[in-house]
Design an enzyme around this catalytic site. Sequence first.
Site, short mmCIF file in Angstrom:
data_model
loop_
_atom_site.label_atom_id
_atom_site.label_comp_id
_atom_site.label_asym_id
_atom_site.label_seq_id
_atom_site.Cartn_x
_atom_site.Cartn_y
_atom_site.Cartn_z
N LYS A 159 1.05 -0.65 -0.12
CA LYS A 159 0.10 -0.08 0.07
C LYS A 159 0.85 1.00 0.10
CE LYS A 159 -4.03 0.79 2.82
NZ LYS A 159 -5.69 0.81 1.09
N1 PPE Z 1 -7.12 -2.62 -3.24
C1 PPE Z 1 -7.51 -1.56 -2.73
C2 PPE Z 1 -6.13 -1.24 -4.12
C3 PPE Z 1 -7.27 -0.42 -1.33
O1 PPE Z 1 -6.77 0.59 -1.66
C4 PPE Z 1 -8.22 -1.49 -0.56
C5 PPE Z 1 -8.04 -0.70 0.80
C6 PPE Z 1 -7.98 -2.34 -0.99
C7 PPE Z 1 -8.04 -3.18 -1.83
C8 PPE Z 1 -9.42 -3.21 0.43
O2 PPE Z 1 -7.94 -3.82 1.08
P1 PPE Z 1 -8.38 -3.62 2.73
O3 PPE Z 1 -8.83 -2.60 3.06
O4 PPE Z 1 -7.70 -4.72 3.13
O5 PPE Z 1 -9.85 -4.76 2.68
N2 PPE Z 1 -8.72 0.50 0.71
C9 PPE Z 1 -7.75 1.52 1.51
C10 PPE Z 1 -8.07 2.94 1.37
C11 PPE Z 1 -9.53 3.92 0.62
C12 PPE Z 1 -9.18 5.41 0.84
O6 PPE Z 1 -9.73 6.15 -0.11
O7 PPE Z 1 -8.19 5.40 1.51
C13 PPE Z 1 -9.65 1.48 2.59
O8 PPE Z 1 -10.13 0.45 2.97
O9 PPE Z 1 -8.85 1.66 4.19
#
Ligand code: PPE
Length: 304
Positions: A159
């Site tokens: 990330k």
């Molecule tokens: N893919 C991406 C690209 C992504 O950013 C997230 C979370 C996910 C999948 C899902 O991951 P998880 O949260 O572990 O289930 N995105 C974060 C950022 C949002 C933002 O706008 O800032 C979030 O959901 O917190």
Amino acid sequence: MPIEPTKSIWMNGELIPWEEAQIHVLTHTLHYGTGIFEGIRAYETSEGPAIFRLAEHMDRLINSAKILDIPMPYTSEELQEAAKEVVRDSGLASCYVRPIAYYGYGEMGLATTDCEVDVAIACWPWGAYLGEDAATKGVRMKISSWVRHDHNIMPPASKTTGNYANSTLAKMEALRAGYDEAIMLNKEGLVAECSGENLFVCRNGKIMTPPLVSGALEGITQHTVMSFVKDLGHEVTFEALARSDLYTADEIFVVGTAAEVSAVNSVDDRPVPCPGPITQQVASLYADTVRGKNPNYSHWCEVV
Ligand code: PPE
């Protein structure tokens, strides 16, 4: 979404007042996009505010640091304690928690050898990410003209702050065209994920989600939801998916910490049945579990 300030932010080992959590304009990471971050939610439970899957999120932050070769000054356990401190101090029953590690002020140029690593954790109230009725009415998706990062360009497993320039391009293209969210394909043209969520497709009795190798983040909500689907007695697999799998799906839902479980009602204006039965069951299990109401998974709720 405007930020609602809370009392304090944890910066490099101590809680400081919200408005004092400032950085210099020559902060290294601001220029080169080399930060790493997490997105976590805390929910109100009968035991008080609890952070959902805190250990897994901080472990992923440590892994992002390994991938980016950032020397982390704190362990996952120390960061878990710090996150609990921030949420406790905010007095909020539920909130979004944002840890970030970045190269600070003092050096310029691409080499990070002499850069100091700063770490901060903030929290604030954050409502429904894809709209209040995303779980029931669903969201409109557009396949993006922007391609997801490749493993040898910007590793999607980390990330990394800089990765999100790609997500923002896709998100803005989708919003400007009148959609709610973008689905991104990888450079082979296979489905990776959304700008900020993982994606599940139910088709011909199979429930599938694209794996890390397809360019998806290893989502913690994705992992949570896979457990629910198995508990419901269905098989769920990581699969390479083509865009035609989306157009002919029986159900699609997207998942993430911010977006929780959101139903999809169309992809590129082709309607998808919504909300489907699997989506509804998974969304309701998720809503209960994060609030400590699912005894099978109460260990995922870390009371602050
Ligand atoms: N893919 C991406 C690209 C992504 O950013 C997230 C979370 C996910 C999948 C899902 O991951 P998880 O949260 O572990 O289930 N995105 C974060 C950022 C949002 C933002 O706008 O800032 C979030 O959901 O917190």
